[in-house]
Design an enzyme around this catalytic site. Structure first.
Site, PDB file in Angstrom:
ATOM      1  N   CYS A   1     -37.547  13.379 -30.426  1.00 22.68           N
ATOM      2  CA  CYS A   1     -36.829  12.947 -29.230  1.00 22.68           C
ATOM      3  C   CYS A   1     -36.122  14.170 -28.652  1.00 22.68           C
ATOM      4  CB  CYS A   1     -35.873  11.796 -29.514  1.00 22.68           C
ATOM      5  SG  CYS A   1     -34.440  12.191 -30.519  1.00 22.68           S
TER       6      CYS A   1
ATOM      7  N   ASP B   1     -32.171   5.045 -26.099  1.00 26.53           N
ATOM      8  CA  ASP B   1     -31.279   6.140 -26.461  1.00 26.53           C
ATOM      9  C   ASP B   1     -29.852   5.630 -26.355  1.00 26.53           C
ATOM     10  OD1 ASP B   1     -29.891   8.449 -26.891  1.00 26.53           O
ATOM     11  OD2 ASP B   1     -30.924   9.611 -25.356  1.00 26.53           O
TER      12      ASP B   1
END
EC number: 3.1.3.2
Length: 155
Positions: free
Chosen positions: A13, A122
């Site tokens: 990520c 997120d």
């Protein structure tokens, strides 16, 4: 008889502080593969994983680690690179195109989600409740669903 080499997966990520370390920790509990996580940017290099994610994962008996940046060698070393967001996938594809011996299949972890949530949320800018087990939509729950589905798909 030759010993079978375990498969390998790298979770990626943007900063490797929330989503990918959570996915790494979840997967470690499910399967004995070679597993790691890394960032697609340098924004958080050297910082530990998000304390809220660490707290959530530790309740499941797994610890989180914080790796560095995805390297070109990772594309040759791992069988799969599972990213958390489409922008991560674009960055990874761009980088992997510069690697001659790359073997890693790059795909979003969310592409395996039975609930069709392509993006692993997120929660970095969220609050503590975003990491609680009782919430219906947490990074941990998404990662568990997706990792289980990924394993079913690869076997």
């Amino acid at each position: 008889m030759a010993e079978q080499v375990p498969k390998s997966v790298l979770f990626a990520c943007l900063g490797n502080t929330c989503q990918s370390p959570t996915a790494e920790a979840v997967f470690k509990k499910m399967r004995k593969w070679r597993i790691d996580s890394a960032a697609t940017s340098t924004y958080e290099i050297g910082n530990p994983p998000d304390y809220r994610g660490q707290s959530c994962i530790e309740k499941h008996g797994v610890s989180m680690s914080h790796a560095g940046l995805v390297t070109r060698e990772d594309f040759a070393a791992f069988d799969y690179t599972l990213c958390m967001h489409e922008s991560n996938q674009r960055d990874l594809n761009r980088e992997s195109n510069q690697v001659k011996n790359g073997k890693a299949k790059i795909e979003p972890l969310g592409s395996c989600d039975p609930q069709k949530q392509l993006i692993i949320e997120d929660r970095f800018y969220g609050n503590d409740s975003d990491f609680k087990k009782k919430k219906k939509k947490t990074v941990h729950q998404q990662c568990v669903r997706c990792c289980k589905a990924f394993l079913e798909k690869t076997y």
